[in-house]
Design a protein around this motif. Structure first.
Motif, PDB file in Angstrom:
ATOM      1  N   LYS A 142       0.833  -1.208   0.000  1.00 16.16           N
ATOM      2  CA  LYS A 142       0.000   0.000   0.000  1.00 16.16           C
ATOM      3  C   LYS A 142       0.866   1.255   0.000  1.00 16.16           C
ATOM      4  CE  LYS A 142      -3.759   2.350   2.469  1.00 16.16           C
ATOM      5  NZ  LYS A 142      -3.531   3.525   1.727  1.00 16.16           N
ATOM      6  N   ALA A 143       1.913   1.251   0.816  1.00 13.62           N
ATOM      7  CA  ALA A 143       2.805   2.425   0.871  1.00 13.62           C
ATOM      8  C   ALA A 143       3.467   2.664  -0.477  1.00 13.62           C
ATOM      9  CB  ALA A 143       3.854   2.227   1.960  1.00 13.62           C
ATOM     10  N   LYS A 189       2.384   1.715  -3.523  1.00 16.59           N
ATOM     11  CA  LYS A 189       1.402   2.169  -4.514  1.00 16.59           C
ATOM     12  C   LYS A 189       0.972   3.613  -4.272  1.00 16.59           C
ATOM     13  CE  LYS A 189      -0.290  -2.331  -5.911  1.00 16.59           C
ATOM     14  NZ  LYS A 189      -1.424  -3.237  -6.022  1.00 16.59           N
ATOM     15  N   ASP A 190       0.772   3.965  -3.006  1.00 17.78           N
ATOM     16  CA  ASP A 190       0.416   5.351  -2.687  1.00 17.78           C
ATOM     17  C   ASP A 190       1.548   6.300  -3.064  1.00 17.78           C
ATOM     18  OD1 ASP A 190      -2.008   4.466  -1.730  1.00 17.78           O
ATOM     19  OD2 ASP A 190      -1.463   4.664   0.403  1.00 17.78           O
ATOM     20  N   ALA A 191       2.778   5.901  -2.775  1.00 12.52           N
ATOM     21  CA  ALA A 191       3.934   6.744  -3.077  1.00 12.52           C
ATOM     22  C   ALA A 191       4.109   6.912  -4.588  1.00 12.52           C
ATOM     23  CB  ALA A 191       5.192   6.142  -2.464  1.00 12.52           C
ATOM     24  N   GLN A 192       3.866   5.853  -5.340  1.00 12.54           N
ATOM     25  CA  GLN A 192       3.970   5.944  -6.796  1.00 12.54           C
ATOM     26  C   GLN A 192       2.962   6.949  -7.343  1.00 12.54           C
ATOM     27  OE1 GLN A 192       3.393   1.852  -7.944  1.00 12.54           O
ATOM     28  NE2 GLN A 192       5.588   1.439  -7.975  1.00 12.54           N
ATOM     29  N   LYS A 193       1.800   6.981  -6.733  1.00 13.88           N
ATOM     30  CA  LYS A 193       0.741   7.883  -7.190  1.00 13.88           C
ATOM     31  C   LYS A 193       0.982   9.318  -6.721  1.00 13.88           C
ATOM     32  CE  LYS A 193      -3.104   7.845  -5.129  1.00 13.88           C
ATOM     33  NZ  LYS A 193      -4.346   7.857  -4.446  1.00 13.88           N
ATOM     34  N   ASP A 194       1.386   9.477  -5.451  1.00 11.67           N
ATOM     35  CA  ASP A 194       1.475  10.810  -4.851  1.00 11.67           C
ATOM     36  C   ASP A 194       2.875  11.408  -4.864  1.00 11.67           C
ATOM     37  OD1 ASP A 194      -1.249  10.639  -4.295  1.00 11.67           O
ATOM     38  OD2 ASP A 194      -0.888   9.727  -2.329  1.00 11.67           O
ATOM     39  N   TYR A 216       8.626  10.017  -6.936  1.00  8.93           N
ATOM     40  CA  TYR A 216       8.573   8.746  -6.211  1.00  8.93           C
ATOM     41  C   TYR A 216       9.955   8.104  -6.146  1.00  8.93           C
ATOM     42  CZ  TYR A 216       8.052   3.669  -5.881  1.00  8.93           C
ATOM     43  OH  TYR A 216       8.191   2.347  -5.554  1.00  8.93           O
TER      44      TYR A 216
END
Length: 116
Positions: free
Chosen positions: A9-10, A12-17, A53
């Motif tokens: 989750k961390a 995927k969130d980091a890749q997005k944000d 990222y």
């Protein structure tokens, strides 16, 4: 144990944000490394990552660590310190007279250097 879903989750969130993720002590999670390897491969193929990222991995050397993860990244190594005194001597030798003169607390540094 149980950290794999949190890590995914961390990531995927980091890749997005566009923020950074550090997965520490990956040598303790070698059974999960193939999953991480697949996640990284899929992310790189899609190319849908924020430009800021970054994924940081820390690990002790292990022959079972996935080679593709090593090949995709920049590797940094650290050597164990040889002790406080040699490190302080090295630091002292890096400081020029001009830099030392700029110091606002020379009396503290003089005492420290005297002990060397």
């Amino acid at each position: 144990q149980g950290q794999a879903p949190v890590a995914v989750k961390a990531i995927k969130d980091a890749q997005k944000d566009g923020y950074w993720v550090l997965l520490a002590n990956c040598h303790l999670m070698l059974s999960w490394m193939p999953d991480l390897e697949s996640l990284v491969e899929a992310s790189c193929e899609k190319g849908e990552m924020h430009k800021n990222y970054r994924l940081w991995l820390s690990s002790s050397p292990d022959p079972k660590f996935p080679l593709s993860l090593l090949q995709r990244g920049i590797k940094m190594t650290t050597e164990p310190p040889r002790g406080l005194r040699p490190n302080m001597k090295k630091m002292y030798n890096l400081i020029t007279e001009e830099k030392f003169a700029e110091c606002r607390q020379t009396s503290k540094y003089k005492k420290l250097l005297f002990t060397l």
